[in-house]
Design a protein around this motif. Structure first.
Motif, mmCIF file in Angstrom:
data_model
loop_
_atom_site.group_PDB
_atom_site.id
_atom_site.type_symbol
_atom_site.label_atom_id
_atom_site.label_comp_id
_atom_site.label_asym_id
_atom_site.label_seq_id
_atom_site.Cartn_x
_atom_site.Cartn_y
_atom_site.Cartn_z
ATOM 1 N N PHE A 42 17.476 23.702 4.476
ATOM 2 C CA PHE A 42 16.476 23.312 5.465
ATOM 3 C C PHE A 42 17.106 22.716 6.734
ATOM 4 O O PHE A 42 16.424 22.500 7.725
ATOM 5 C CB PHE A 42 15.497 22.311 4.833
ATOM 6 C CG PHE A 42 14.254 22.091 5.626
ATOM 7 C CD1 PHE A 42 13.285 23.075 5.734
ATOM 8 C CD2 PHE A 42 14.038 20.877 6.269
ATOM 9 C CE1 PHE A 42 12.124 22.870 6.468
ATOM 10 C CE2 PHE A 42 12.875 20.649 7.006
ATOM 11 C CZ PHE A 42 11.916 21.654 7.103
ATOM 12 N N ALA A 43 18.398 22.469 6.718
ATOM 13 C CA ALA A 43 19.083 21.781 7.824
ATOM 14 C C ALA A 43 18.808 22.380 9.202
ATOM 15 O O ALA A 43 18.549 21.623 10.153
ATOM 16 C CB ALA A 43 20.581 21.703 7.552
ATOM 17 N N PRO A 44 18.829 23.708 9.383
ATOM 18 C CA PRO A 44 18.557 24.228 10.734
ATOM 19 C C PRO A 44 17.140 23.914 11.223
ATOM 20 O O PRO A 44 16.942 23.639 12.409
ATOM 21 C CB PRO A 44 18.745 25.741 10.600
ATOM 22 C CG PRO A 44 19.470 25.958 9.329
ATOM 23 C CD PRO A 44 19.203 24.765 8.459
ATOM 24 N N VAL A 45 16.183 23.918 10.321
ATOM 25 C CA VAL A 45 14.800 23.608 10.689
ATOM 26 C C VAL A 45 14.696 22.128 11.044
ATOM 27 O O VAL A 45 14.115 21.769 12.077
ATOM 28 C CB VAL A 45 13.818 23.981 9.554
ATOM 29 C CG1 VAL A 45 12.388 23.611 9.923
ATOM 30 C CG2 VAL A 45 13.926 25.470 9.223
ATOM 31 N N LEU A 46 15.277 21.275 10.223
ATOM 32 C CA LEU A 46 15.247 19.839 10.495
ATOM 33 C C LEU A 46 15.942 19.534 11.819
ATOM 34 O O LEU A 46 15.426 18.742 12.628
ATOM 35 C CB LEU A 46 15.906 19.068 9.354
ATOM 36 C CG LEU A 46 15.924 17.550 9.514
ATOM 37 C CD1 LEU A 46 14.512 16.985 9.644
ATOM 38 C CD2 LEU A 46 16.662 16.909 8.340
ATOM 39 N N ALA B 162 11.384 31.696 13.866
ATOM 40 C CA ALA B 162 10.475 30.903 14.703
ATOM 41 C C ALA B 162 11.226 29.855 15.520
ATOM 42 O O ALA B 162 10.711 29.362 16.523
ATOM 43 C CB ALA B 162 9.395 30.245 13.843
ATOM 44 N N LEU B 163 12.446 29.515 15.105
ATOM 45 C CA LEU B 163 13.227 28.521 15.830
ATOM 46 C C LEU B 163 13.683 29.028 17.200
ATOM 47 O O LEU B 163 14.137 28.243 18.025
ATOM 48 C CB LEU B 163 14.455 28.101 15.018
ATOM 49 C CG LEU B 163 14.177 27.463 13.657
ATOM 50 C CD1 LEU B 163 15.477 27.106 12.976
ATOM 51 C CD2 LEU B 163 13.282 26.251 13.785
ATOM 52 N N GLN B 164 13.537 30.316 17.436
ATOM 53 C CA GLN B 164 13.930 30.903 18.720
ATOM 54 C C GLN B 164 12.815 30.815 19.757
ATOM 55 O O GLN B 164 12.977 31.295 20.877
ATOM 56 C CB GLN B 164 14.347 32.366 18.521
ATOM 57 C CG GLN B 164 15.444 32.580 17.492
ATOM 58 C CD GLN B 164 16.670 31.729 17.758
ATOM 59 O OE1 GLN B 164 17.155 31.657 18.876
ATOM 60 N NE2 GLN B 164 17.153 31.053 16.727
ATOM 61 N N ALA B 165 11.707 30.210 19.403
ATOM 62 C CA ALA B 165 10.552 30.118 20.304
ATOM 63 C C ALA B 165 10.923 29.359 21.572
ATOM 64 O O ALA B 165 11.810 28.501 21.563
ATOM 65 C CB ALA B 165 9.400 29.421 19.600
ATOM 66 N N GLY B 166 10.224 29.665 22.644
ATOM 67 C CA GLY B 166 10.495 29.014 23.915
ATOM 68 C C GLY B 166 10.062 27.564 23.966
ATOM 69 O O GLY B 166 10.843 26.679 24.290
ATOM 70 N N GLU C 30 5.123 26.566 20.596
ATOM 71 C CA GLU C 30 5.335 27.902 20.013
ATOM 72 C C GLU C 30 6.192 27.813 18.756
ATOM 73 O O GLU C 30 5.942 28.526 17.778
ATOM 74 C CB GLU C 30 6.008 28.823 21.031
ATOM 75 C CG GLU C 30 5.133 29.199 22.193
ATOM 76 C CD GLU C 30 5.896 29.877 23.331
ATOM 77 O OE1 GLU C 30 5.246 30.594 24.098
ATOM 78 O OE2 GLU C 30 7.127 29.679 23.444
ATOM 79 N N GLY C 31 7.189 26.931 18.768
ATOM 80 C CA GLY C 31 8.044 26.769 17.600
ATOM 81 C C GLY C 31 7.307 26.191 16.410
ATOM 82 O O GLY C 31 7.416 26.694 15.292
ATOM 83 N N VAL C 32 6.556 25.128 16.629
ATOM 84 C CA VAL C 32 5.808 24.495 15.535
ATOM 85 C C VAL C 32 4.787 25.471 14.969
ATOM 86 O O VAL C 32 4.675 25.643 13.753
ATOM 87 C CB VAL C 32 5.122 23.191 16.016
ATOM 88 C CG1 VAL C 32 4.104 22.697 14.998
ATOM 89 C CG2 VAL C 32 6.168 22.124 16.291
ATOM 90 N N ARG C 33 4.042 26.097 15.847
ATOM 91 C CA ARG C 33 3.040 27.068 15.381
ATOM 92 C C ARG C 33 3.730 28.245 14.677
ATOM 93 O O ARG C 33 3.268 28.713 13.640
ATOM 94 C CB ARG C 33 2.173 27.545 16.537
ATOM 95 C CG ARG C 33 1.207 26.464 17.055
ATOM 96 C CD ARG C 33 0.347 26.950 18.225
ATOM 97 N NE ARG C 33 -0.316 28.213 17.925
ATOM 98 C CZ ARG C 33 -1.357 28.366 17.105
ATOM 99 N NH1 ARG C 33 -1.878 27.319 16.514
ATOM 100 N NH2 ARG C 33 -1.884 29.549 16.891
ATOM 101 N N GLY C 34 4.838 28.712 15.238
ATOM 102 C CA GLY C 34 5.565 29.830 14.637
ATOM 103 C C GLY C 34 6.117 29.491 13.263
ATOM 104 O O GLY C 34 6.047 30.300 12.335
ATOM 105 N N LEU C 35 6.683 28.292 13.120
ATOM 106 C CA LEU C 35 7.175 27.866 11.807
ATOM 107 C C LEU C 35 6.035 27.803 10.795
ATOM 108 O O LEU C 35 6.166 28.272 9.663
ATOM 109 C CB LEU C 35 7.856 26.498 11.911
ATOM 110 C CG LEU C 35 9.252 26.498 12.508
ATOM 111 C CD1 LEU C 35 9.663 25.086 12.907
ATOM 112 C CD2 LEU C 35 10.252 27.099 11.543
ATOM 113 N N THR C 36 4.927 27.226 11.209
ATOM 114 C CA THR C 36 3.776 27.106 10.309
ATOM 115 C C THR C 36 3.245 28.478 9.918
ATOM 116 O O THR C 36 3.026 28.763 8.730
ATOM 117 C CB THR C 36 2.661 26.270 10.968
ATOM 118 O OG1 THR C 36 3.196 25.004 11.355
ATOM 119 C CG2 THR C 36 1.492 26.078 10.023
ATOM 120 N N LEU C 37 3.048 29.341 10.905
ATOM 121 C CA LEU C 37 2.520 30.685 10.623
ATOM 122 C C LEU C 37 3.492 31.492 9.772
ATOM 123 O O LEU C 37 3.074 32.215 8.857
ATOM 124 C CB LEU C 37 2.195 31.419 11.923
ATOM 125 C CG LEU C 37 1.030 30.817 12.725
ATOM 126 C CD1 LEU C 37 0.938 31.474 14.099
ATOM 127 C CD2 LEU C 37 -0.281 30.937 11.972
#
Length: 179
Positions: free
Chosen positions: A116-120, A69-73, A77-84
């Protein structure tokens, strides 16, 4: 032997699913896995060692499911993608999710932060650029992911249809973080 370690972790996860953390005893693990006490102590050192490795393994799988999800534009989209992605992982892995929620004291905080570092970093970059509301790193999980965590807890209790609510939950998380 990774296969033996994984077999023991799988046995522990099954026992947790059937009877909670208290169901995981060395005797129950030997019976379920077909391995000796010596194998358990050799691979994990103790019951707590089994839990620590099961936590690390489960948390790693959860975060790995979220990373694409971190690849979102856009930030939205990223926040929603991470959550989903998180909610979908929970629905696909309820035993692992139940364990993560039941055994947080078995987490290695440093290992968890490294995982979790890449997400943070993704969140911090978007906060710095103004794409997301600024939230202190210590507050990111409880504040931003609060709706997701509460929904997951209810899902794991069997009183909430996470599949039906996943888009609403993603909207709630985005509402907290949008600039």
């Amino acid at each position: 032997m990774p296969d033996r370690r994984q077999s023991l972790l799988d046995a522990a996860l099954q026992l947790v699913g059937e009877g909670g953390l208290d169901a995981v005893t060395i005797a129950a693990l030997t019976k379920r896995s077909g391995m000796s006490n010596g194998s358990i102590y050799h691979h994990f050192g103790s019951r707590a060692g089994v839990f620590a490795q099961l936590y690390a393994d489960s948390y790693g799988r959860c975060v790995a499911a979220m990373l694409p999800a971190l690849q979102a534009g856009s930030a939205e989209e990223g926040v929603r993608g991470l959550t989903l992605s998180y909610l979908d992982w929970v629905m696909a892995n309820p035993s692992r999710a139940r364990f993560l929620y039941a055994a947080p004291d078995h987490a290695d905080p440093a290992a968890k932060m490294a995982e979790f570092a890449p997400v943070l970093a993704w969140f911090l970059d978007r906060m710095a650029s103004g794409e997301l509301r600024t939230v202190p790193p210590w507050a990111l999980e409880p504040v931003a992911m609060g709706p997701a965590h509460e929904s997951v807890r209810r899902f794991l209790l069997g009183v909430f249809d996470l599949a039906l609510a996943r888009e609403i939950v993603a909207d709630a998380v985005w509402a907290v973080l949008k600039p």
